[in-house]
Write a protein that holds these residues in place. Structure first.
Motif, PDB file in Angstrom:
ATOM      1  N   SER A 243      -4.334  -2.126 -11.707  1.00 56.78           N
ATOM      2  CA  SER A 243      -5.513  -1.681 -11.667  1.00 56.78           C
ATOM      3  C   SER A 243      -5.536  -1.314  -9.745  1.00 56.78           C
ATOM      4  O   SER A 243      -5.325  -1.631  -8.843  1.00 56.78           O
ATOM      5  CB  SER A 243      -5.844  -3.434 -12.104  1.00 56.78           C
ATOM      6  OG  SER A 243      -7.664  -3.131 -11.112  1.00 56.78           O
ATOM      7  N   PHE A 244      -6.241  -0.239  -9.819  1.00 54.29           N
ATOM      8  CA  PHE A 244      -6.177   0.593  -8.840  1.00 54.29           C
ATOM      9  C   PHE A 244      -7.666   0.827  -8.206  1.00 54.29           C
ATOM     10  O   PHE A 244      -7.970   1.837  -8.847  1.00 54.29           O
ATOM     11  CB  PHE A 244      -5.062   2.389  -8.352  1.00 54.29           C
ATOM     12  CG  PHE A 244      -3.919   1.620  -8.319  1.00 54.29           C
ATOM     13  CD1 PHE A 244      -3.324   0.659  -7.005  1.00 54.29           C
ATOM     14  CD2 PHE A 244      -2.876   1.646  -9.792  1.00 54.29           C
ATOM     15  CE1 PHE A 244      -2.096   0.522  -6.925  1.00 54.29           C
ATOM     16  CE2 PHE A 244      -1.621   1.660  -9.454  1.00 54.29           C
ATOM     17  CZ  PHE A 244      -1.073   0.751  -8.035  1.00 54.29           C
ATOM     18  N   SER A 245      -8.216   0.237  -7.352  1.00 54.01           N
ATOM     19  CA  SER A 245      -9.979   0.414  -6.990  1.00 54.01           C
ATOM     20  C   SER A 245     -10.056   1.508  -5.957  1.00 54.01           C
ATOM     21  O   SER A 245     -11.145   1.708  -5.463  1.00 54.01           O
ATOM     22  CB  SER A 245      -9.987  -0.779  -6.524  1.00 54.01           C
ATOM     23  OG  SER A 245      -9.347  -1.520  -5.445  1.00 54.01           O
ATOM     24  N   GLY A 246      -9.313   1.603  -5.183  1.00 56.96           N
ATOM     25  CA  GLY A 246      -9.241   3.102  -4.452  1.00 56.96           C
ATOM     26  C   GLY A 246      -9.230   1.567  -2.954  1.00 56.96           C
ATOM     27  O   GLY A 246      -9.865   1.155  -3.619  1.00 56.96           O
ATOM     28  N   GLY A 247      -9.665   2.626  -1.926  1.00 56.00           N
ATOM     29  CA  GLY A 247     -10.416   2.201  -0.454  1.00 56.00           C
ATOM     30  C   GLY A 247      -9.092   1.290   0.553  1.00 56.00           C
ATOM     31  O   GLY A 247      -7.963   1.715  -0.181  1.00 56.00           O
ATOM     32  N   VAL A 248      -9.836   0.949   1.185  1.00 54.28           N
ATOM     33  CA  VAL A 248      -8.508   0.239   2.521  1.00 54.28           C
ATOM     34  C   VAL A 248      -9.051  -1.618   1.849  1.00 54.28           C
ATOM     35  O   VAL A 248     -10.228  -1.836   2.282  1.00 54.28           O
ATOM     36  CB  VAL A 248      -8.452   0.425   3.249  1.00 54.28           C
ATOM     37  CG1 VAL A 248      -7.989   0.046   4.036  1.00 54.28           C
ATOM     38  CG2 VAL A 248      -8.885   1.884   3.676  1.00 54.28           C
ATOM     39  N   HIS A 249      -7.767  -2.088   1.938  1.00 50.84           N
ATOM     40  CA  HIS A 249      -8.213  -3.624   2.367  1.00 50.84           C
ATOM     41  C   HIS A 249      -7.615  -4.203   3.015  1.00 50.84           C
ATOM     42  O   HIS A 249      -6.309  -4.221   3.052  1.00 50.84           O
ATOM     43  CB  HIS A 249      -7.732  -4.320   0.765  1.00 50.84           C
ATOM     44  CG  HIS A 249      -8.437  -3.874  -0.727  1.00 50.84           C
ATOM     45  ND1 HIS A 249      -9.602  -3.948  -1.077  1.00 50.84           N
ATOM     46  CD2 HIS A 249      -8.382  -2.449  -1.412  1.00 50.84           C
ATOM     47  CE1 HIS A 249      -9.946  -2.880  -2.280  1.00 50.84           C
ATOM     48  NE2 HIS A 249      -8.682  -1.742  -2.162  1.00 50.84           N
ATOM     49  N   VAL A 331      -3.462   2.858  13.299  1.00 49.74           N
ATOM     50  CA  VAL A 331      -3.440   2.549  11.429  1.00 49.74           C
ATOM     51  C   VAL A 331      -4.194   3.261  11.164  1.00 49.74           C
ATOM     52  O   VAL A 331      -3.911   3.834  10.115  1.00 49.74           O
ATOM     53  CB  VAL A 331      -2.475   1.645  11.294  1.00 49.74           C
ATOM     54  CG1 VAL A 331      -4.370   0.578  11.426  1.00 49.74           C
ATOM     55  CG2 VAL A 331      -2.480   1.490  10.400  1.00 49.74           C
ATOM     56  N   ALA A 332      -5.599   3.194  11.551  1.00 50.96           N
ATOM     57  CA  ALA A 332      -6.873   3.574  10.641  1.00 50.96           C
ATOM     58  C   ALA A 332      -6.302   5.771  10.438  1.00 50.96           C
ATOM     59  O   ALA A 332      -6.358   6.236   9.632  1.00 50.96           O
ATOM     60  CB  ALA A 332      -8.076   3.656  11.577  1.00 50.96           C
ATOM     61  N   GLU A 333      -6.062   6.163  11.861  1.00 50.70           N
ATOM     62  CA  GLU A 333      -5.712   7.781  11.587  1.00 50.70           C
ATOM     63  C   GLU A 333      -4.525   8.195  11.052  1.00 50.70           C
ATOM     64  O   GLU A 333      -4.288   8.721  10.329  1.00 50.70           O
ATOM     65  CB  GLU A 333      -5.122   8.216  13.397  1.00 50.70           C
ATOM     66  CG  GLU A 333      -4.902   9.568  12.962  1.00 50.70           C
ATOM     67  CD  GLU A 333      -4.815  10.381  14.845  1.00 50.70           C
ATOM     68  OE1 GLU A 333      -4.241  11.111  15.188  1.00 50.70           O
ATOM     69  OE2 GLU A 333      -4.383   9.158  15.800  1.00 50.70           O
ATOM     70  N   ALA A 334      -3.075   7.579  11.110  1.00 48.05           N
ATOM     71  CA  ALA A 334      -2.416   7.066   9.947  1.00 48.05           C
ATOM     72  C   ALA A 334      -2.814   7.059   8.792  1.00 48.05           C
ATOM     73  O   ALA A 334      -2.325   8.367   7.663  1.00 48.05           O
ATOM     74  CB  ALA A 334      -1.405   6.032  10.265  1.00 48.05           C
ATOM     75  N   PRO A 429      -5.644  -4.619  11.509  1.00 50.31           N
ATOM     76  CA  PRO A 429      -6.058  -2.718  12.615  1.00 50.31           C
ATOM     77  C   PRO A 429      -7.701  -2.461  13.231  1.00 50.31           C
ATOM     78  O   PRO A 429      -8.649  -2.782  12.458  1.00 50.31           O
ATOM     79  CB  PRO A 429      -6.059  -2.318  10.806  1.00 50.31           C
ATOM     80  CG  PRO A 429      -6.797  -2.818   9.961  1.00 50.31           C
ATOM     81  CD  PRO A 429      -6.652  -4.489  10.969  1.00 50.31           C
ATOM     82  N   ALA A 430      -8.148  -1.837  14.213  1.00 52.92           N
ATOM     83  CA  ALA A 430      -9.004  -1.441  14.493  1.00 52.92           C
ATOM     84  C   ALA A 430      -9.979  -0.304  13.783  1.00 52.92           C
ATOM     85  O   ALA A 430      -8.651   0.639  13.672  1.00 52.92           O
ATOM     86  CB  ALA A 430      -8.847  -0.439  16.269  1.00 52.92           C
ATOM     87  N   GLY A 431     -11.073   0.015  13.647  1.00 50.22           N
ATOM     88  CA  GLY A 431     -11.502   0.560  12.831  1.00 50.22           C
ATOM     89  C   GLY A 431     -11.320   0.363  11.747  1.00 50.22           C
ATOM     90  O   GLY A 431     -11.732   1.394  10.463  1.00 50.22           O
ATOM     91  N   LEU A 432     -10.651  -0.529  10.999  1.00 48.69           N
ATOM     92  CA  LEU A 432     -10.475  -0.923   9.584  1.00 48.69           C
ATOM     93  C   LEU A 432     -11.125  -1.696   9.215  1.00 48.69           C
ATOM     94  O   LEU A 432     -11.098  -3.309   9.818  1.00 48.69           O
ATOM     95  CB  LEU A 432      -9.567  -0.811   9.183  1.00 48.69           C
ATOM     96  CG  LEU A 432      -8.632   0.712   8.959  1.00 48.69           C
ATOM     97  CD1 LEU A 432      -7.279   0.442   8.591  1.00 48.69           C
ATOM     98  CD2 LEU A 432      -9.437   1.759   8.083  1.00 48.69           C
TER      99      LEU A 432
END
Length: 434
Positions: A243-249, A331-334, A429-432
C-alpha cells in the motif's frame, strides 16, 4: 591449528572470481534436489541451504518465534550443549551460520573434505535435533531483547519499522521478524519447538554446494543430512499488495539529521519487464556515485552523503525503494529533488548513453560476485529460492545487453508512479509535516 589454517586458506583462495561456472543439477537417491559446482582444487566444500518461509511463518501472537528458534540452532543439539557444540565445530574447523529473513532461513556451512562426515553429522543434529535448553533460550532471548530495545532509539530502525507497517499493514512483512519486547518475552520452549517443526522441512528446501565433492558424494551426503527432516512444514504466508498512498509521512524523533525511506510499487524477477526496470533503477539511484539521484542530490546540492534506490523482490510482494539522510533543515529540499527526478525519469526516460553506461556497470560488476566457493553457493541457493533457471548465471548479462532504449523508456512510463511515491521521514524536518 593445522585445520583452522587450512580452512582459512580455502576460504580465501577457493574458486577464482568468474561467472562462467558449470552448474550441475543433481538428485540424491532419497529424492533431494540440489545444484552443484564441482571444484577439486582445494579440499573444501561450501554448502548452502534455504528453507523458504522465514519470519513470515510466525503463528498469530508468536511474533519472533521463528527468529529466536533460528538463533538457537547452534546453541546445542543432540548430545551436545551449546559449549560442546561450539567446541566440536571448532575442532573440525567447520563453520555453520544460521540466518533469518522475512522469506528464508539460510544455513551456510563450510568444512574440509577430510572432516566432511563429522561436520555433516554435527549439522544434522543442529537442523533435526536442536536442544532448546533453558539456559540457552534465556541467553539468546536476552540478546534479542537487547537488540529490540536498541532499535527503539535508532532512527534507521524506526524508519524501517514505520515504512513496513505503513506499506504492509497486518501482513507479517508489516512487522519486524525479531518480534517485540512483549512477544519475545512471552515465547516458551513449546513455541520454539513448534516454530522448528513449521520452518525446517523438506517441502521448502533449496540446496547448493560448491567445492571438493562429486555428484554421487553430494547425493549421499544430503540423504544423511536431511533425509529425516519432516516432509511438510507450516503453510506459507499469503501474498500481499503493498500500500503506497503517496506523500510524506513524518515520525518525530529528536536527531539533527532526518532519515528517509521511500518507495512505490514494483515488479519482480519473474516479470517480463524486470530487466528494463532493473536498468531504470540503476540509472535512477542504484549505481552509486554515477546515478542521477546521487548527482542531483549530493554532487550538485550537497544535501546528503548518499542516496540510493533498489528493487525489492520478496516472495509475496514486489516494490521499488530508496533511502536518504539529510540535515533537518535541508531534508525537505532533498525529498523535492527526488520527487522531481522520479517525474523526469517517468516523462523523459533515459538517454542512449545512460543505457550503455548502466549495461557496462551491471555486466562488468557481475563476475566479481563469484569470488569463492561460499559466494557462489549463496548465489545458487538464492537463485533457486527465487525460482530462477539454472542457466541464469550464463545468460544474465546477455539479457541485460539485449534491453533496448525503447523498452526502458516504455517501462519507465508504465512503472514509475510519482503520485504513489511514498516517503517516511524520521527526525525533526523543517517544513515537513503529515
Amino acid at each position: 591449528m593445522r585445520l583452522v589454517f587450512a580452512l582459512s586458506i580455502a576460504l580465501t583462495f577457493a574458486v577464482p572470481a568468474r561467472a562462467g561456472v558449470e552448474v550441475q543439477e543433481i538428485t540424491s537417491p532419497g529424492g533431494i534436489d540440489a545444484w552443484l559446482v564441482e571444484e577439486r582444487s582445494i579440499p573444501f566444500v561450501a554448502l548452502e541451504l534455504r528453507f523458504k518461509g522465514g519470519g513470515s511463518l510466525d503463528a498469530p501472537g508468536k511474533r519472533g518465534a521463528t527468529a529466536l528458534m533460528t538463533h538457537l540452532l547452534e546453541e546445542g543439539a543432540g548430545d551436545r550443549d551449546a559449549r560442546a557444540f561450539a567446541r566440536a565445530a571448532e575442532g573440525l574447523a567447520a563453520s555453520f551460520k544460521f540466518r533469518i529473513s522475512d522469506d528464508n532461513i539460510s544455513v551456510s556451512a563450510k568444512f574440509l573434505t577430510e572432516n566432511r562426515d563429522e561436520a555433516v553429522a554435527l549439522l544434522r543434529d543442529a537442523l533435526g535435533n536442536p536442544r532448546f535448553d533453558t539456559d540457552a533460550i534465556e541467553r539468546v532471548r536476552a540478546q534479542v531483547l537487547s537488540g529490540i530495545r536498541s532499535d527503539l532509539k535508532d532512527p534507521d530502525a524506526i524508519a524501517g519499522r514505520t515504512f513496513d507497517a505503513m506499506v504492509f499493514g497486518d501482513h507479517p512483512y508489516g512487522s519486524n521478524h525479531d518480534g517485540t519486547e512483549h512477544s519475545v518475552a512471552a515465547l516458551t520452549r513449546d513455541d520454539l519447538a513448534a516454530a522448528h517443526r513449521g520452518a525446517i522441512a523438506r517441502d521448502r528446501l533449496f540446496i547448493s554446494a560448491v567445492g571438493d565433492i562429486s555428484a554421487d558424494e553430494l547425493g549421499q551426503m544430503l540423504d544423511i543430512l536431511l533425509g529425516d527432516l519432516p516432509e511438510n512444514g507450516a503453510p506459507m504466508a499469503a501474498s500481499v499488495t503493498p500500500s503506497f498512498s503517496g506523500g510524506v509521512h513524518v515520525t518525530d524523533f529528536e536527531t539533527p539529521q532526518s532519515v528517509v525511506l521511500f518507495g512505490q510499487p514494483g515488479i519482480g524477477l519473474d516479470h517480463p519487464d524486470f530487466f528494463p526496470a532493473y536498468i531504470i533503477d540503476t540509472v535512477l539511484g542504484g549505481s552509486g556515485q554515477e546515478s542521477r539521484l546521487m548527482r542531483e542530490v549530493r554532487e550538485k546540492r550537497g544535501l546528503t552523503y548518499g542516496v540510493y534506490t533498489y528493487t525489492v523482490d520478496k516472495d509475496h510482494a514486489d516494490y521499488m525503494a530508496g533511502s536518504v539522510a539529510s540535515a533537518n533543515d535541508r531534508v525537505a529540499e532533498a525529498i523535492a529533488v527526488i520527487q522531481d527526478e522520479w517525474q523526469k525519469m517517468r516523462d523523459r526516460g533515459i538517454t542512449e548513453q545512460e543505457l550503455e553506461d548502466a549495461k557496462t556497470y551491471l555486466t562488468g560488476a557481475y563476475p566479481l560476485r563469484f569470488d569463492g566457493n561460499g559466494p557462489i553457493a549463496r548465489i545458487m541457493a538464492n537463485m533457486q529460492a527465487s525460482d530462477m533457471q539454472i542457466d541464469y548465471i550464463a545468460n544474465r548479462n546477455d539479457r541485460i545487453n539485449a534491453v533496448t532504449l525503447d523498452e526502458v523508456n516504455r517501462v519507465a512510463r508504465e512503472l514509475l508512479d510519482p503520485k504513489r511515491l511514498t516517503f517516511v521521514v524520521v527526525g525533526q524536518p523543517a517544513g515537513l509535516s503529515n
